[in-house]
Design a protein around this motif. Structure first.
Motif, short mmCIF file in Angstrom:
data_model
loop_
_atom_site.label_atom_id
_atom_site.label_comp_id
_atom_site.label_asym_id
_atom_site.label_seq_id
_atom_site.Cartn_x
_atom_site.Cartn_y
_atom_site.Cartn_z
N ALA A 204 31.32 46.96 36.99
CA ALA A 204 31.17 47.49 35.64
C ALA A 204 32.36 47.16 34.74
CB ALA A 204 30.99 49.01 35.70
N GLU A 205 33.34 46.43 35.28
CA GLU A 205 34.57 46.07 34.57
C GLU A 205 35.37 47.30 34.15
OE1 GLU A 205 33.99 43.18 31.49
OE2 GLU A 205 33.31 41.65 32.91
N LYS A 206 35.28 48.34 34.97
CA LYS A 206 36.15 49.51 34.82
C LYS A 206 37.34 49.29 35.78
CE LYS A 206 33.36 51.56 31.96
NZ LYS A 206 33.69 51.70 30.53
N PHE A 207 38.22 48.38 35.38
CA PHE A 207 39.23 47.86 36.29
C PHE A 207 40.27 48.90 36.69
CE2 PHE A 207 38.02 43.88 33.88
CZ PHE A 207 37.21 43.38 34.89
N HIS A 208 40.73 49.69 35.73
CA HIS A 208 41.76 50.69 36.06
C HIS A 208 41.19 51.76 36.99
CE1 HIS A 208 44.76 49.03 33.43
NE2 HIS A 208 43.91 49.03 32.41
N ALA A 209 39.98 52.24 36.69
CA ALA A 209 39.37 53.26 37.54
C ALA A 209 39.11 52.70 38.94
CB ALA A 209 38.07 53.76 36.91
N SER A 210 38.66 51.46 39.01
CA SER A 210 38.39 50.85 40.31
C SER A 210 39.66 50.72 41.13
CB SER A 210 37.75 49.47 40.10
OG SER A 210 37.57 48.81 41.33
N ARG A 211 40.75 50.26 40.50
CA ARG A 211 42.00 50.09 41.24
C ARG A 211 42.56 51.45 41.69
NH1 ARG A 211 44.88 45.26 42.32
NH2 ARG A 211 46.71 45.88 43.53
N LEU B 172 39.02 44.55 49.77
CA LEU B 172 38.42 44.78 48.47
C LEU B 172 39.46 44.63 47.36
CD1 LEU B 172 35.87 45.40 46.97
CD2 LEU B 172 36.22 47.84 47.36
N THR B 173 40.70 44.92 47.65
CA THR B 173 41.77 44.72 46.66
C THR B 173 41.91 43.23 46.34
OG1 THR B 173 42.96 46.69 47.36
CG2 THR B 173 44.22 45.00 46.20
N GLU B 174 41.76 42.38 47.34
CA GLU B 174 41.80 40.94 47.09
C GLU B 174 40.64 40.52 46.18
OE1 GLU B 174 41.88 38.89 50.77
OE2 GLU B 174 43.82 39.72 51.41
N THR B 175 39.47 41.11 46.43
CA THR B 175 38.32 40.84 45.55
C THR B 175 38.63 41.29 44.13
OG1 THR B 175 36.79 41.13 47.40
CG2 THR B 175 35.86 41.29 45.18
N TRP B 176 39.24 42.48 44.02
CA TRP B 176 39.64 42.99 42.70
C TRP B 176 40.58 42.00 42.01
CZ3 TRP B 176 43.91 44.19 39.87
CH2 TRP B 176 43.77 45.08 38.80
N ASN B 177 41.54 41.50 42.75
CA ASN B 177 42.48 40.52 42.19
C ASN B 177 41.76 39.29 41.67
OD1 ASN B 177 44.66 42.15 42.82
ND2 ASN B 177 45.09 41.12 44.76
N ASP B 178 40.79 38.80 42.44
CA ASP B 178 40.04 37.61 42.02
C ASP B 178 39.25 37.87 40.76
OD1 ASP B 178 41.00 36.18 44.18
OD2 ASP B 178 39.24 36.56 45.45
N VAL B 179 38.53 39.00 40.73
CA VAL B 179 37.68 39.31 39.58
C VAL B 179 38.53 39.51 38.33
CG1 VAL B 179 36.08 41.00 38.60
CG2 VAL B 179 35.83 40.28 40.98
N VAL B 180 39.58 40.32 38.45
CA VAL B 180 40.43 40.58 37.29
C VAL B 180 41.14 39.30 36.87
CG1 VAL B 180 42.42 41.88 36.46
CG2 VAL B 180 40.69 43.01 37.86
N GLY B 181 41.54 38.50 37.84
CA GLY B 181 42.21 37.25 37.50
C GLY B 181 41.31 36.32 36.71
N ARG B 182 40.05 36.20 37.14
CA ARG B 182 39.11 35.36 36.40
C ARG B 182 38.88 35.91 35.00
NH1 ARG B 182 36.40 35.18 41.46
NH2 ARG B 182 34.94 36.79 40.78
N LEU C 13 47.95 40.12 41.03
CA LEU C 13 46.91 39.11 40.92
C LEU C 13 47.04 38.07 42.02
CD1 LEU C 13 46.85 38.62 37.06
CD2 LEU C 13 45.50 40.17 38.46
N ALA C 14 45.92 37.43 42.32
CA ALA C 14 45.89 36.42 43.37
C ALA C 14 46.79 35.25 42.99
CB ALA C 14 44.46 35.94 43.59
N PRO C 15 47.42 34.59 44.00
CA PRO C 15 48.29 33.44 43.71
C PRO C 15 47.60 32.36 42.89
CG PRO C 15 48.57 34.14 45.98
CD PRO C 15 47.42 34.93 45.42
N VAL C 16 46.31 32.09 43.17
CA VAL C 16 45.61 31.04 42.44
C VAL C 16 45.50 31.39 40.96
CG1 VAL C 16 43.31 32.00 42.88
CG2 VAL C 16 43.58 29.56 42.45
N VAL C 17 45.38 32.68 40.66
CA VAL C 17 45.30 33.10 39.26
C VAL C 17 46.65 32.90 38.57
CG1 VAL C 17 44.89 35.03 37.71
CG2 VAL C 17 43.45 34.72 39.72
N ARG C 18 47.71 33.26 39.28
CA ARG C 18 49.04 33.08 38.71
C ARG C 18 49.32 31.60 38.45
NH1 ARG C 18 50.49 36.87 42.80
NH2 ARG C 18 51.77 35.35 43.91
N VAL C 19 48.85 30.75 39.36
CA VAL C 19 49.04 29.30 39.17
C VAL C 19 48.26 28.82 37.95
CG1 VAL C 19 48.55 27.04 40.16
CG2 VAL C 19 49.56 28.83 41.58
#
Length: 790
Positions: A210-217, A237-247, A277-283
């Motif tokens: 639902a893109e409620k990122f703060h509540a999800s984290r 699931l935190t890694e998934t969160w990192n990927d979604v938020v990063g994208r 955030l995931a390393p790939v997102v930071r890159v």
């Protein structure tokens, strides 16, 4: 307190059938339901439960319309079969799981009301709220409601004191109402499954979807405190969160760049790549920043090269002229225009060209376009003089004919002049009368246009980092009754800024009175406003939209159908149309419509349904059957409101629209003396018998007389322009953009009388400048006009 307005009573008996649970459909015949998506011809994709349908509202009898229906628990979209693809199955188009919330119902009284204008108060932490309806005579009716289910897309709201079911988008639910911490109340804690650790993980995923990122984290971080055994699953699931938020972050960065917010993009690119955030997102964020900085270096290098070339010129007269040219180039050279200097970039080090020739490449590319750059220094200098003459011409007042004639003669005498180059200069010309825009404080980006004899008062706002070197889509937003121009601007402004739109709110009518008369004067003010804005702010002519709430929606429909050549689309939220639109709705079948309404709002059935049916039915003409481009969005069991949940979809739809090219056939109905311009044809006047709405009307008014403008182009039928019906003498505008006409061959024009005129295409600088002076349309210029007696 939430304030609703009760403006009608449905009564008892058969009339009660108008009110049905959200999503209810009359079973006209067995229909296959598909969870999937429907792709519209403009590229927009609608997801939900897909079926065929033959009616606009669920309780109407079979109207034999060919429609696709897509429902997502909140709204129902209806589109023509001819303007969309068949549904494609997709089990992920709707959330797979709903969480129930128990609410105590106090009674089951029927809700036999139409619901007018209202505002929603925030829901309480227990998911309940009170709705107050103001009935006739000042009587108040209180309705208790509560959230009874939740999924990734919406919450279901049920009446606790009355029979009422409707959906709200998750966009309308604040994150702190869902979950903040273990120590604070929230909706998730009302769900029975919340007590189960594994279910909390699923809820965290739901919030992420639902893109409620703060509540999800926050939920993810709290789970291991009570359920240590779930630490590993939380980490995954935190890694998934990192990927979604990063994208999402990378998408936002790209949007900033696409909308011209280059400095903001750099600020966020530096700030966002944090350790969560995931390393790939930071890159990728680092690569994005590197590209932005490379663009800045490219721009600085071009400026330095101009300076170096200027220093190489030995002849003092040429150096002086080249210095003036370089000053003009620097004034408009930025990241919005840098690609116009492509030829200069490629040849800036070419020793075969003199320094002044390379400067000519830069200047001519900037003012004519990258693919029209020239290396003749004298011609480039002459074209800058031509552009200065154009600006003087366009700044002149309407009565200054002598001044314009003098500037035209000056333009024609300059070296490098041609009508074709004059056309290119106009297409790349910035606004000639820049307006004063607030640069700081709460009103940053706002501007004001004061009322004149031909223009209404107007409040507007440009996006962040607005630049006159960039073309921006324009949204004309008309207020509902009782809402100020400033409140209307604020409603649109945040999303418009994000998407890179200029928003303008004109005062075409007294909003406090809640009426719109639809007079010829109001139409003329609307047309004049758009033309004036093109002089003062930088607008993309092919992306001008008109929208409104309530009477503003009515006005938007009315103006767009009378002047469809101006707009890329019309949007109405809660507007119910007017009777005379049955005559003008199909003036342009290519004009895109986005209409939003609540099924319980007053007048939805008797006023809006006939208009929608008219739009969804085929329009027959000599050129064949056509179907209007309409997206009808019905919020089931909702009344008249702002429909703020629809904002992302409105802009998603607008971002896919471009004004349609000039049509090969014009077939329009005229109702006012201002209905003069129709794409490549203009009528000199409209007789009074065909302008019965000039002095005003109500939504019930039936025109007492109407005229027709019908004309068509045909290259295959003898390079022909045929005027089949015009109410007076007319003017035909010739342009290279005109379809189905070969300008290299003689053109035959057949008048209404049957007599014909034969002309040869001869571009005219006078016709070009006169047409642009009036219309200010950079993408539809007139190279030659032909007067055609009736």
């Amino acid at each position: 307190m939430m304030a609703f307005w009760l403006v009608g009573f449905c009564g008892t008996g058969p009339a009660q059938d108008i009110i049905r649970p959200a999503g209810a459909v009359i079973p006209l015949h067995r229909q296959e339901e598909i969870i999937g998506s429907v792709r519209l011809t403009n590229g927009m994709i609608l997801k939900g439960l897909c079926t065929n349908n033959s009616t606009i509202l669920p309780d109407l009898l079979d109207r034999k319309l060919e429609l696709r229906q897509v429902s997502d628990h909140i709204r129902t979209w209806l589109v023509s079969n001819r303007r969309s693809d068949p549904p494609q199955a997709d089990n992920l188009a709707l959330p797979a799981h709903q969480y129930r919330i128990r609410q105590r119902r106090t009674s089951q009284r029927p809700l036999n009301y139409e619901i007018g204008l209202h505002e929603r108060a925030p829901f309480q932490p227990d998911g309940t709220s009170t709705v107050t309806l103001l009935a006739e005579g000042g009587r108040k009716v209180e309705i208790q409601v509560g959230i009874t289910s939740i999924d990734a897309g919406h919450v279901q709201v049920s009446g606790l004191s009355h029979q009422w079911e409707f959906g709200l988008s998750m966009l309308a639910i604040p994150e702190d109402l869902l979950f903040t911490s273990d120590d604070t109340p929230g909706l998730l804690k009302l769900i029975p499954e919340y007590k189960v650790g594994a279910e909390r993980l699923d809820m965290a995923m739901m919030l992420l979807q639902a893109e409620k990122f703060h509540a999800s984290r926050s939920l993810l971080e709290s789970i291991p405190l009570q359920f240590p055994e779930l630490q590993a699953r939380c980490d995954t699931l935190t890694e998934t969160w990192n990927d979604v938020v990063g994208r999402k972050i990378l998408t936002e960065l790209e949007l900033l760049r696409q909308t011209g917010k280059f400095e903001t993009a750099k600020v966020y690119a530096r700030a966002w790549p944090d350790r969560k955030l995931a390393p790939v997102v930071r890159v990728k964020a680092k690569l994005f920043l590197d590209q932005q900085e490379a663009d800045d270096r490219r721009l600085a290098s071009l400026q330095d090269t101009l300076n170096q070339l200027l220093a190489e010129i030995e002849n003092p007269d040429i150096r002086r002229e080249a210095g003036r040219i370089c000053t003009e180039v620097r004034r408009e050279l930025d990241l919005n225009t840098v690609n116009r200097l492509t030829a200069f970039e490629l040849l800036k080090s070419d020793a075969k060209l003199t320094a002044e020739s390379r400067i000519a490449l830069a200047a001519s590319g900037l003012i004519l376009g990258a693919d029209r750059a020239i290396d003749n220094f004298q011609e480039a200098a002459g074209l800058l003089q031509v552009r200065a003459g154009i600006e003087d011409y366009l700044r002149s007042a309407p009565g200054e004919d002598t001044t314009r004639n003098q500037r035209l003669e000056f333009i024609r005498q300059q070296e490098g002049f041609s009508v074709e180059r004059l056309d290119l200069l106009l297409r790349n010309l910035p606004p000639v009368l820049p307006i004063t825009i607030e640069t700081s404080g709460e009103r940053a980006g706002q501007f004001v246009l004061e009322s004149t004899s031909g223009l209404p008062n107007c409040l507007g706002k440009v996006p962040d980092e607005y630049a006159r070197t960039r073309r921006y889509p324009l949204l004309i937003a008309l207020p509902r009754g009782g809402l100020s121009a400033e409140d209307t601007l604020n409603w649109w402004a945040a999303t418009a800024n994000r998407e890179g739109y200029i928003v303008v709110v004109p005062e075409l009518y007294e909003a406090n009175e809640g009426t719109y008369a639809a007079t010829a004067g109001q139409h003329q003010q609307a047309v004049s406003l758009i033309r004036h804005l093109k002089k003062t702010v930088s607008i993309d002519d092919n992306r001008v939209f008109i929208a409104g709430h309530g009477i503003g929606g009515e006005a938007a429909m009315d103006i767009a159908t009378a002047h469809p050549d101006l707009f890329a689309g019309v949007l109405s939220l809660g507007g119910l149309g007017r009777n005379h639109l049955k005559w003008t709705a199909q003036n342009s079948t290519g004009l895109p419509w986005y209409v939003v309404a609540g099924s319980l709002q007053p007048g939805c059935f008797p006023r809006l349904a006939p208009l929608m049916e008219r739009l969804f039915k085929r329009s027959s003409s000599r050129s064949g059957s056509e179907f209007c481009d309409v997206l009808f969005c019905r919020y089931d069991q909702r009344g008249f409101e702002s429909f703020s949940e629809e904002l992302p979809n409105l802009f998603r739809w607008m971002n896919l629209q471009q004004r349609n090219p000039w049509p090969t056939r014009i077939d329009a109905t005229t109702l006012r003396s201002t209905d003069l311009d129709w794409y490549w044809l203009s009528v000199n006047s409209i007789p009074s018998s065909f302008s019965s709405l000039d002095d005003g009307s109500t939504f019930e008014t039936t025109p007492t007389g109407n005229g027709h403008v019908t004309a068509e182009l045909s290259a295959s039928n003898g390079n022909l322009i045929r005027l089949r019906a015009v109410p007076a003498d007319a003017v035909v505008y010739l342009s290279p953009e005109m379809p189905d006409i070969d300008l290299q061959q003689p053109i035959r024009i057949i008048r209404v009388s049957g007599k014909s005129i034969k002309v040869d295409y001869a571009p005219s600088s006078r016709d070009l400048l006169e047409h642009f002076y009036i219309h200010r349309d950079r993408s539809r210029t007139c190279m030659m006009k032909i007067d055609v007696p009736k």
